[in-house]
Motif scaffolding. Sequence first.
Motif, mmCIF file in Angstrom:
data_model
loop_
_atom_site.group_PDB
_atom_site.id
_atom_site.type_symbol
_atom_site.label_atom_id
_atom_site.label_comp_id
_atom_site.label_asym_id
_atom_site.label_seq_id
_atom_site.Cartn_x
_atom_site.Cartn_y
_atom_site.Cartn_z
ATOM 1 N N THR A 140 0.844 -1.198 0.000
ATOM 2 C CA THR A 140 0.000 0.000 0.000
ATOM 3 C C THR A 140 0.872 1.239 0.000
ATOM 4 N N PHE A 141 0.346 2.265 -0.584
ATOM 5 C CA PHE A 141 1.000 3.561 -0.597
ATOM 6 C C PHE A 141 -0.068 4.568 -0.222
ATOM 7 N N PHE A 142 -0.003 5.055 0.989
ATOM 8 C CA PHE A 142 -1.030 5.983 1.461
ATOM 9 C C PHE A 142 -0.840 7.341 0.798
ATOM 10 N N THR A 143 -1.876 7.843 0.217
ATOM 11 C CA THR A 143 -1.805 9.157 -0.390
ATOM 12 C C THR A 143 -3.206 9.718 -0.521
ATOM 13 N N GLU A 144 -3.268 11.034 -0.492
ATOM 14 C CA GLU A 144 -4.571 11.659 -0.670
ATOM 15 C C GLU A 144 -4.866 11.945 -2.129
ATOM 16 N N ARG A 145 -4.029 11.428 -3.023
ATOM 17 C CA ARG A 145 -4.346 11.596 -4.442
ATOM 18 C C ARG A 145 -5.697 10.991 -4.767
ATOM 19 N N VAL A 146 -5.951 9.812 -4.208
ATOM 20 C CA VAL A 146 -7.214 9.129 -4.488
ATOM 21 C C VAL A 146 -8.163 9.371 -3.324
ATOM 22 N N ASP A 147 -9.460 9.260 -3.612
ATOM 23 C CA ASP A 147 -10.420 9.414 -2.524
ATOM 24 C C ASP A 147 -10.684 8.055 -1.881
ATOM 25 N N GLU A 148 -11.570 8.034 -0.890
ATOM 26 C CA GLU A 148 -11.739 6.794 -0.109
ATOM 27 C C GLU A 148 -12.454 5.692 -0.855
ATOM 28 N N LYS A 149 -12.964 5.994 -2.036
ATOM 29 C CA LYS A 149 -13.713 4.939 -2.732
ATOM 30 C C LYS A 149 -12.933 4.372 -3.900
#
Lengths: 305, 932, 195
Positions: B862-871
């Motif tokens: 996993t790579f946590f990033t806010e680029r993508v939203d939660e869905k």
Amino acid sequence: MQRVFYCLLLLTGFFTAGFAAFVYAREDPAAAGPIADLLTVSSADYYQALIAEVAGNWQNYGQLFTTLQGQWFWKASLLTITVVPGLFLLHYLVIGAKHFDQGGEQVLFFPLLTRVVHFFGALSFSLLVLTGLMIVFGKYIGGGTLIRSARYVHLLSAMVFVVPACMMLVIWPKDMLPRRHDIAWLVLLGGYLSRRKKPVPAGKFNAGQKMYFWSVTLGGAVMAFTGYVIWGMGADVESVRLAAIMHNTLGMGLLAFYLTHLYMAVFAIAGSLQSMKSGYKPKEEVDILHSRYKYQQGQEAKRRF
Amino acid sequence: MARSKIMISAGDGTVAAGQRVTLNPKVARRSFLKLAAATAALTGAAMTSRMTGTAKAASGPKEPYAGSEKIKTICTYCSVGCGIIAEVHNGVWVRQEIAADHPVSFGAHCCKGAGAIDMVTSSKRLKHPMKKVAGRWTPISWDQAIKEIGDTLVAIREKDGPDALHLNGSAKVSTEMAYLQRKFAAFWGSNNVDHQARSCHSTTVAGVANTWGYGAMTNSLNDMRHARSMIFIGSNPPEAHPVSMQHILHAKEKNNAPIIVVDPRRTKMAAKGTEYVRIRPGTDAAFVLGLINVIIANGWEDKEFIRTRVSGYGEMVAAAKDYTPEEVENITGIPAEQTLRVAGLLARNRPTSLTWCMGSTQHSIGSSITRSFCILQLVLGNMGKSGGGTNILRGHDNVQGATDMGVLADSLPAYYGLADGAWKHWCRVWDVDYDWMVSRFHEKEWMNKKGFSLARWYEGVLQEEKCHQYTPIKALIQWGCGSNSNSQYDRVVRAYNKLDLLVVVDPFPTMIAATCDTDNIYLLPSASQYETSGSVTSTSRQLQWRCRVVDPVHNSRDDYQIMELLVKKLGFADMFYKNIKQVPEDITRELGSGALSIGYNGQTPERIKKHMENWNTFDIDDLQAKGGVCDGEYYGLPWPCWTEEHPGTPILYDVSKTVAEGGLPFRNRFGNEKTYDASGRTENQLAAEGVCNPGSEVRGGYAEFKDVEPGTNWETDLSQKTIKAAIARGMAPSGNARARCVVWEFPDQVPIHREPLHSPRPDLILKYPTYVDKENHFRVDTRFLSEQIPDLVKDFPYVLTTGRMVEHMGAGAETRSNQYLVELQPDMYVEINPRLGNDIGVRNGEMVWIESPEGGRIKVKTFFTERVDEKTLFLPYHFAGVLLGESLVENYPEGTAPLAVGEPGNVVTNYGYDIVTQMQSTKDGLCKIAKA
Amino acid sequence: MARVKFLCDVERCIDCSGCVVACKEGHHVPVGVNRRRVITLDQGKSGEKSISVSCMHCADAPCIAVCPVDAIYQRDDGIVLVNKKTCIGCGYCFMACPFGAPQFPKGNIFGARGAMDKCTFCAGGPEENFSTEEKRLYGQNRIAEGKVPLCAGMCATKALLAGDADVVADVYRERVFQRGSGVNAWGWSKAYGKE
């Protein structure tokens, strides 16, 4: 006894060589670690984490380190290696060494184990001091391979030093604990400012020796730890900077102590070097310089350490 | 030093009288002084270590590589087509120089182009032809390889027919080679030939060409400098076309152009944009129709342009009116007020440059989405203008050239299609008898039927879905095509292991080598594009010439040599190379003589090479040479280039210039008149009166030219008299028509929104269902409606999308063998929003299993990033070499396993294909995720 | 002549790492040593910015101040270079550098560092120009050829500027002006409602 000593020496030699070979073999530069070990995810992610590591808050320790290393450490070191011996030279010329009756009764002061531990400790510590100074003043001795070797020897000596230092902490601490009479000794400065042979208040080890002991062991531990951090860059850069500052500062303090100890051991008391080799001190010396030391002929002989 | 003895205690504390040596203090003092003196000497001697830093002595060599050559070529990664100057010394490529003169890149590179030399120097290159013998990779000679492959092919052909072979050609070979790949398929006797464009911009070409004639980028990268606003939908130039950002940022800086970025992720493009619009994958058409709605509601449309150059407008408006900003918000998740704002920005800042890439094309309604973009630009009147246009950025370095050369299952070169007329035309070009060509096919009908596509050729092997071909596919040649860009990749792997013959022609072994467990596989090492020469067409339709930098390395051969060996072995070399003696220039001439429909006839090798020699004479803003030997020509002679004096067409559909100077109206491709099914209205499809290029004899719309040479039209007249006649009259040979909003050949005549097959919105599935299932879609039945299960989202709750990273290219076989690119980006990962990560109980960097509804599974970090939203989850698709969590590194031929391996993202991309082109819908899909 | 400088225009940097790989390929820098790196802040968030960082060839370089063997020196044109043969790998320069520019490849003994490596501004090292030794230790010497550093020359968007400090400052100043900071933010076109 000699045989035991030489056996121990050889053993240490093998141990060091073996250890060195083992580590050297592991550090084969051709077998670089898999690239995947270098980074976790993307360049952006890595360097985002790295920026805090890499630049730190430079204003904090970076600037301090640069100023100290650039300007003050070498000046302080130079001062230490000139002023301290200079003072002692003065002392030697003015007051001179203390002589005690070498031919009289001898007291077993340093059992074999003590001497062995001290020998290895002294050797490695001396190398540490010498190579450390070589690094500090590297630019005046040409840098390059010589100083690089000094750096490696510094590490090797540190590793060797750990063993006797630990052992010292096991065999001597009881005698090195501070006592009330140490204050009196300090006030007298151990009696070294007078040529008279008047008994001074000291147990087996006097206050000066005690101070030196704790500096070398505990201070040595700090040196070892900070040295390890510097060697391996095994922390964030701010910690490394702090470690370097501590290492150099404490190092200068230890240097001063070391020079003092050298003077005491080699010049200020005639025959003390021989005592370190044979283990025996003249009874007169013990009665004067370690007047509170309670020794008994028979029992001392059985002491192992 | 005096030796001292250690006294042995006698037990009573006394010491035996004996030798006792002390360090004589006097001696010590002497020693001490001696040491001090020595130190002083050392000190004095070493004071010179400080460097003064003045310039070094001027003697010695003046340059590092005396006598070296500087060879110009073009980067082989993406379609920007950056110039490369390769310094070659004694036949060795020693370093890359800065190609500062190149009129598009000006010396710039991204990390891949900066490491272009690694393509030649990488130790992971395939060095010898390889064959799997008893499960082990064995090097063999070229002779043996070609003999065995040829014999097997002939045997399969005799037993099962020519359609038992499928050829996956390449977007990364030269245009000449792509042309030969298509020609090979024709001479072999099958339409089972396709390449990466299928999964890249096939929906673009279909949608855009069906709107106004040609399906390519209409303006150019340099021309984007003049945009007053820009909108990027599903396009991420900083990752995919980094050097184009030079021109994009220029528009932003110089014109204060608002840059609107529409993407499910807050990408690097969004970071440089002025407005970010987060959109649900697959709903682009709804958004754009919403914009059109707002524009028309406010009267912002370009009425004159619509009146004179657009057809089917009313029908389009009727279909678009349901896409109100509120409904758009319901479908896409974009707030209504943002739709209003974006529409306003575009309307107030024209011309707008509209760009889209895979984010918009890779959907089951891709061919509708692309049309909606065209219609938006028509409505705004941004076509045929500098700073406007539909600036579609293509992927690979020569996907434009390969598409133009028809390495496609549904066309011959230059988009002629597969009808008899097309075959007759090309038989004339190839100088072979039409009847002979017919005889090469199993039966005549197979000549006109679309073949299996790149998206689903493996179904022809597996035979688990209903196929419409008289034989299963038994042999595959994968020529310059990485396999892991195929969706449902686990099915692809199964197909590899079921083939009778698998041939991989590539500079690197690719994952195919690692996943194939059978013995039927051959690896042929082809040279990279730096070890051969030929032309390449960039995304701006510019043709550039690659000069050979070094000879093919190791035991590799260049593509032309391999083709020659194969064709000779198969027995039709004489026919194949009838008019080709000098390779590749004669091929350029041959393809040019035939590719009249897209105007490839004016770019002779000599003209293209001249452009390469004179990079510095081309103007950065309009790409025209101002003075010098190329005076007046546009860089790369962008097609259509109608004659050998024509300067190229820099901006398509631009009626402000004469045709001879590079102007062009919309193409008359769809007849002169049409009665619409929906409304019953009949409309003239030609441009209105008064709308034409300057100097045009006919002052208004006109049909495409035909019968100047009796029995031919401008596309089939090999003498080119038709084309010349048209130009002489100031007219375009392709006619002057209207762009159409209604494409009556498509299932949705006007583009509308339909939910992706695997949609997270059951309510919208009911409202906007997908198409009915399609039979015989490129020879295999393709499910649509039967695949669209509203409850699927319950088990597979997250939307899955894929994309690129700047460090890797395509299937990644090349870039994952480059140590520096791997150092930058060694790992496969999934982008996941931290909130979602916390909800499912994983931490950043931990492994998870991602699973698709088809049962594909991958284990990734996993790579946590806010680029993508939660869905939404995002996967890069470049990785290969791992399958189901197991590394396949051991399966590669020795010494060729890439430096970085990872799970292919396409193992979990879902079932889903475009209704028109069978483009795989890899940008919308559903999945589930669990901690590993 | 004036001193040379680097400047990375953060508004243009797109984190493409072209500069990084250009340097590595051009000088055959081993994997693990990064003379130049791109650092991204606020990744994935609004306001994401990237910047390319390497040795900045500081005017009052802290690395020169702290080096115990004087291995680092500064040329008249401002370029700071290290003499790898003098360097003992102690790492003080890394501690002193605000940018983390000094890099250390693996040494041979006990995990010791090898000699320090860093951006040379494509100016090689103290060895003779274009000699094999210079190439081996430091990489290309483009400055001696009269060429620009590879990183800036190959920057995808011309974000990274390298050269004469005055010229670099001029270029950047013009860009800033063009982008509408200060008085240009509300220039004539906005005043009269022209778009």
